[in-house]
Design a protein around this motif. Structure first.
Motif, mmCIF file in Angstrom:
data_model
loop_
_atom_site.group_PDB
_atom_site.id
_atom_site.type_symbol
_atom_site.label_atom_id
_atom_site.label_comp_id
_atom_site.label_asym_id
_atom_site.label_seq_id
_atom_site.Cartn_x
_atom_site.Cartn_y
_atom_site.Cartn_z
ATOM 1 N N UNK A 57 -5.299 41.364 24.860
ATOM 2 C CA UNK A 57 -4.123 41.149 23.918
ATOM 3 C C UNK A 57 -3.815 39.698 24.178
ATOM 4 N N UNK A 58 -4.779 38.859 24.326
ATOM 5 C CA UNK A 58 -4.866 37.118 24.633
ATOM 6 C C UNK A 58 -5.682 36.479 23.757
ATOM 7 N N UNK A 59 -5.560 35.314 23.297
ATOM 8 C CA UNK A 59 -6.517 34.769 22.541
ATOM 9 C C UNK A 59 -7.560 34.358 23.521
ATOM 10 N N UNK A 91 -13.313 20.349 22.176
ATOM 11 C CA UNK A 91 -12.598 21.162 23.221
ATOM 12 C C UNK A 91 -12.769 20.501 24.655
ATOM 13 N N UNK A 208 -2.317 36.961 30.820
ATOM 14 C CA UNK A 208 -1.039 37.059 29.956
ATOM 15 C C UNK A 208 -0.107 36.218 30.260
ATOM 16 N N UNK A 209 -0.482 34.784 30.671
ATOM 17 C CA UNK A 209 0.798 33.978 30.879
ATOM 18 C C UNK A 209 0.996 33.164 29.572
ATOM 19 N N UNK A 210 1.927 32.492 29.609
ATOM 20 C CA UNK A 210 2.417 31.431 28.439
ATOM 21 C C UNK A 210 2.067 30.059 28.556
ATOM 22 N N UNK A 211 1.123 29.447 28.059
ATOM 23 C CA UNK A 211 0.791 28.112 28.538
ATOM 24 C C UNK A 211 1.637 27.187 27.785
ATOM 25 N N UNK A 212 1.711 26.006 28.281
ATOM 26 C CA UNK A 212 2.419 24.656 27.776
ATOM 27 C C UNK A 212 1.794 24.444 26.554
ATOM 28 N N UNK A 213 0.608 24.174 26.463
ATOM 29 C CA UNK A 213 0.063 23.723 25.323
ATOM 30 C C UNK A 213 -1.188 24.802 24.871
ATOM 31 N N UNK A 214 -1.531 24.904 23.464
ATOM 32 C CA UNK A 214 -2.483 25.552 23.189
ATOM 33 C C UNK A 214 -3.997 24.926 22.967
ATOM 34 N N UNK A 215 -4.917 25.187 23.966
ATOM 35 C CA UNK A 215 -6.164 24.519 24.050
ATOM 36 C C UNK A 215 -7.303 25.426 23.826
ATOM 37 N N UNK A 216 -8.253 24.798 23.105
ATOM 38 C CA UNK A 216 -9.284 25.635 22.672
ATOM 39 C C UNK A 216 -10.314 26.062 23.949
#
Lengths: 460, 472
Positions: A57-59, A91, A208-216
């Motif tokens: 359940x993650x990108x 990336x 399952x942590x919430x990152x500060x930025x969304x990186x590829x």
């Protein structure tokens, strides 16, 4: 010793097996700022990606060289080159892990050779490590791919060295461990004042942590710099037999001795692990772990009533099958049916009379009459048809929450496992209780229900 | 030129395709094959597409001829439902090993077919070709032909190896397999003047069952769906239908067009998503059936049904209008047609801040412009990083997309609703759109959003301290 039986079917029915390339891809996903690249058709990547998304359940950052019919025939040099350049530009990952597939291996693409040419031609790739794991889909399965990727990383990234850091320990983690398991292992090693380098480390990237930025690329996991330091460790601890080749390669290259733990679930296995850490660190075993050990002993006392003589059917990847079979055997249950998706040396030591190399079709056939089914989420069809309770273990588990955080290693993990599975058995006892009649008691002496409540205080 | 190559070329110049019709002769000859970009491609392959299109045939065995990756990594992941047989849910694969690669996989394939016949005995077996056996030259057509003759039952080759192209191409290749080997091979038990086919309806989470009662009430019989909850015999005898509706953004346009040519079955393109669209479908099909000999009162009965159902749906939506009016939605759809969802959401007063047109045709674009007034909010590509940025900056209140971008929204702490094929809520028909709006409402008004967006106390203190230092 279990007898390993290889089936002769031409048609796999409800596959248990997953492919080696996506096993390798998952290992690369345990690296920080990494992007795995499958060298094959784009479907090879899409299927793996969807599988991991459903489980974690993650990108999931995963790329493809998008081979077409024509490029497959002509050879994939240009596609690998283009893919590396595109990924670098888009990336800029620290690591690109290339996994070959069935078609590119059958064609005979020399990816290692390609990489030399591409590196020479494109200095702009500087700053990104590229590691290649040869993983034809038609050889072995998921855990083989995982092992190959880890071996390839050690081969490519760890320099020979004579420096030793006495408090530094390498942990080679098998693919049967969850991010939660790895977290538990890290905490345990650190509790002895040791510094672990964990390869690969899904607990950093897929916890399952919430990152500060969304990186590829991946966010968290083993850093490439840490892998380079692995040659300076005092010891390598490999968890799962699948990691033995990687551990031995590391020893050969750097002289770091290795110790393979075939499991970290169960009292004896945990004792050996904790004793090793105590020896290595020359530290007392922390009070926390003495207490957890005592809790595990108590859980075994409380739980054994419900495990005793239960017949369990397990279908799982080799190391997970090994670990679970011994867990059930330790608690007094019998593994009546054991299925593995592909062969591995560890299967001969599974706690069962026979281990079949097979699929969930075989599982359904041979599990009939057992008290519990244990496999990944694809077992839900079998459990519905057989009417036997189901406890999910392994990847993919797409119909339950929190699978990444489940802990089954260490004293605490084993304790919780006893409770979780024991509760499934206990619920069945309640269900059976409803059907007890004077006649059934008279005709059949093995009804276990009377054991239900009487010994509840036995553990105290 | 290989047979597969010829077939792909013929599909890429599909005359039924509106985009193709608009092209010059020269451009048309070049086809519409867009090469995939290595290192920047996403999505399924042709095999995936063929399987998606055909697997909803529920009573046949679907056998994947290839190494474990193709079926082992993917089986049992699509929520297409069956009202009866469960055979389609079993994963069958030859799981090719090294030995098969060296000596060829044809014998193993033949034996696998035999095992399925012996154990399962389905009315037919669909055999899917994948990249590896295609590359080493396994002749699945030949094996299927031999097996058909030997076992006395249809064994259908589906020649759509992954490297042939995209998922969309695979849908069409799957359709070709039906046209070549299945359609027209059996006769229906009886026919009526109101027999229709639904082409491109897969019964995802039972959506076909949301519209079937509407047809039932009008006395319109769905002779065959391609292929949701379909039985082999339905498809085999579908050539006796009087008319057809093509759904799912022309994914199976080749079936619609060729059945029109071969069996004189007229069709139109429709959608079951959105109130207006469902009504439009019912109107068009009624009219078309009357032209084909159906009772003359059919359109009037359809109008009565439409009036009743629309009123019912609007009454159910009324509740949500005050809650959803003005809420901004970002649409990132795959196969489900953007414009039908757009119009549906506008019906309850939501504002569309963006919609992707990745898999949409030129006419879809035109339709979106017609509905939204401008194409300013359409984008062909939206990389996850930019999508995340948009959501993080609260440029939308909710995102609707497929599962793959789910976590982009959730990590940006934005409500998200699943609308692609992995969805768990049936969105078709008059009830479907109410379900979709209810799902959006449920997501938007969940109390977690205010909680997860709240920084930790120490973060607030740190921010305040920073602010104080800055101003002090």
């Amino acid at each position: 010793m279990a007898e390993v039986i290889v089936g002769k079917k031409a048609c796999a029915v409800n596959p248990l097996k997953m492919s080696a390339p996506i096993g390798a891809a998952l290992a690369f996903l345990g690296m920080d700022r990494a992007l795995p690249l499958l060298h094959g058709s784009q479907g090879c990547t899409a299927f793996g990606l969807v599988l991991f998304v459903r489980h974690f359940r993650e990108t999931i950052p995963l790329q493809t060289t998008a081979m077409s019919e024509v490029t497959t025939i002509l050879g994939g040099l240009e596609n690998v080159e283009q893919a590396l350049l595109n990924i670098k530009k888009r990336a800029n990952p620290a690591l690109i892990g290339i996994c070959s597939t069935g078609i590119t291996e059958a064609k005979g693409d020399d990816v290692a050779g390609f990489l030399k040419l591409i590196r020479d031609k494109h200095p702009e790739l500087e700053g990104t490590e590229v590691v290649f794991a040869p993983t034809p889909d038609f050889v072995g399965g998921f855990s083989d791919g995982w092992g190959k990727a880890v071996t390839a990383m050690i081969d490519a990234l760890v320099p020979e060295t004579t420096v030793r850091t006495p408090w530094q320990v390498n942990i080679l983690a098998g693919c049967h461990l969850t991010p939660g398991d790895i977290e538990e292992i890290r905490e345990t090693v650190e509790a002895f004042g040791l510094t672990p380098i964990i390869l690969p480390d899904l607990s950093g990237s897929l916890d399952g942590h919430i990152p500060e930025n969304f990186l590829p690329h991946t966010l968290g996991g083993t850093r490439v710099e840490d892998v380079r330091e692995m040659g300076a460790s005092a010891l390598t601890i490999a968890i799962g037999e699948q990691m033995r080749p990687a551990a031995e390669l590391l020893e050969k290259k750097t002289g770091v001795p290795c110790r393979v733990f075939d499991r970290l679930t169960g009292l004896a296995a945990c004792d050996a692990f904790i004793a090793l850490l105590a020896d290595l660190s020359e530290c007392e075993v922390p009070a926390k772990y003495r207490r957890q050990r005592s809790q595990l002993q108590d859980a075994m006392l409380d739980g054994h009533f419900y495990f005793g003589e239960q017949k369990v059917a397990i279908a799982a990847e080799p190391d997970l099958l090994f670990s679970l079979s011994h867990f059930f055997a330790d608690m007094g249950a019998t593994v009546a049916c054991a299925i593995a998706p592909q062969d591995a040396p560890v299967l001969a030591r599974v706690a069962a009379d026979t281990v079949r190399i097979g699929d969930l079709g075989d599982f359904e056939q041979h599990a009939a009459g057992s008290d519990l089914l244990v496999t990944h989420s694809h077992g839900r069809q079998a459990t519905a048809r057989l009417g036997i309770p189901f406890w999910r273990a392994g990847l993919p588990t797409f119909d339950r929450l929190g699978v990444a955080h489940k802990v089954t290693v260490g004293y605490r993990g084993t304790r919780d496992l006893i409770f979780e599975v024991g509760n499934v058995f206990m619920e069945q006892l309640h269900a059976h209780e409803q059907h007890i009649t004077p006649a059934s008691l008279g005709s059949h002496s093995t009804v276990a229900a009377p054991a239900m409540d009487a010994p509840a205080g036995a553990g105290h | 030129m290989s047979a597969l190559k010829q077939r792909i070329d013929s599909l890429l110049v599909e005359p039924g395709c509106a985009t193709n019709q608009a092209k010059s002769d020269k451009a048309r000859k070049e086809g519409c094959k867009k090469p995939l970009t290595p290192g920047a491609a996403a999505g399924g392959c042709a095999f995936d597409g063929a399987k998606i299109a055909l697997q909803p045939v529920v009573d046949v065995a679907h056998l994947v001829h290839g190494p474990i990756a193709c079926e082992g990594n993917s089986w049992d992941s699509r929520h297409v439902y069956s009202s009866g047989p469960q055979t389609y849910r079993t994963g069958f694969t030859t799981d090719m090993a090294e030995f098969d690669v060296i000596y060829g996989g044809e014998k193993r394939l033949y034996r696998a077919i035999k095992e399925i016949v012996d154990k399962v005995d389905p009315p037919a077996i669909f055999v899917y070709q994948t990249c590896l056996p295609a590359m080493i030259g396994d002749d699945i057509e030949g094996v299927c032909k031999a097996a058909s003759e030997r076992f006395g039952k249809p064994v259908i080759p589906v020649n759509a190896p992954g490297f042939a192209g995209s998922k969309n191409l695979g849908n069409k290749l799957g359709g070709e397999a039906l046209l070549d080997h299945v359609v027209g091979t059996m006769e229906p038990d009886y026919t009526t003047d109101c027999d229709i086919n639904l082409i491109g309806e897969y019964n995802v989470v039972g959506e076909f069952w949301q519209v079937k009662p509407l047809f039932d009430e009008l006395g319109i019989r769905v002779l065959a769906t391609f292929c949701g909850d379909a039985r082999y015999k339905d498809i085999a005898s579908s050539h006796r239908a009087k008319a057809a509706i093509m759904l799912c953004s022309q994914a199976l346009i080749n079936i619609a067009r060729k059945m029109n040519e071969r069996y004189d079955i007229p069709f139109f393109e429709g959608s079951f998503y959105g109130i207006a669209d469902v009504s439009d479908c019912l109107r068009k099909i009624s009219k078309l059936l009357v032209e084909r000999g159906a009772p003359a009162d059919l359109p009037a009965r359809a109008e009565a049904l439409i009036a009743r159902e629309e009123a019912r749906a609007w009454a159910r939506l009324e509740h949500y209008k005050s809650r959803l009016a003005g809420k901004r939605v970002l649409l990132f759809t795959g196969g489900v047609k953007s414009w039908s969802v757009v119009s549906a959401l506008q019906e309850v007063g939501m504002e569309i801040v963006g919609t992707s047109m990745r898999k949409s045709t030129q006419s879809d674009r035109a339709k979106v412009v017609e509905i939204m007034g401008t194409d300013a909010h359409m984008f062909d590509e939206l990389p996850p990083r930019e999508m995340y940025k948009m959501l993080k900056e609260s440029k939308a209140d909710v995102m609707l997309s497929g599962g793959r971008s789910q976590f982009v929204a959730l990590k940006a702490k934005t409500p998200w609703v699943e609308i692609n094929q992995e969805r768990h809520h049936a969105l078709a028909g008059y009830d479907g759109i109410v379900n979709l709006v209810a799902e959006i409402d449920k997501a938007l008004y969940n109390p977690i959003w205010s909680q997860v967006k709240q920084p930790a106390p120490w973060e607030i203190e740190a921010l305040e301290a920073k602010g104080a230092a800055h101003h002090g």
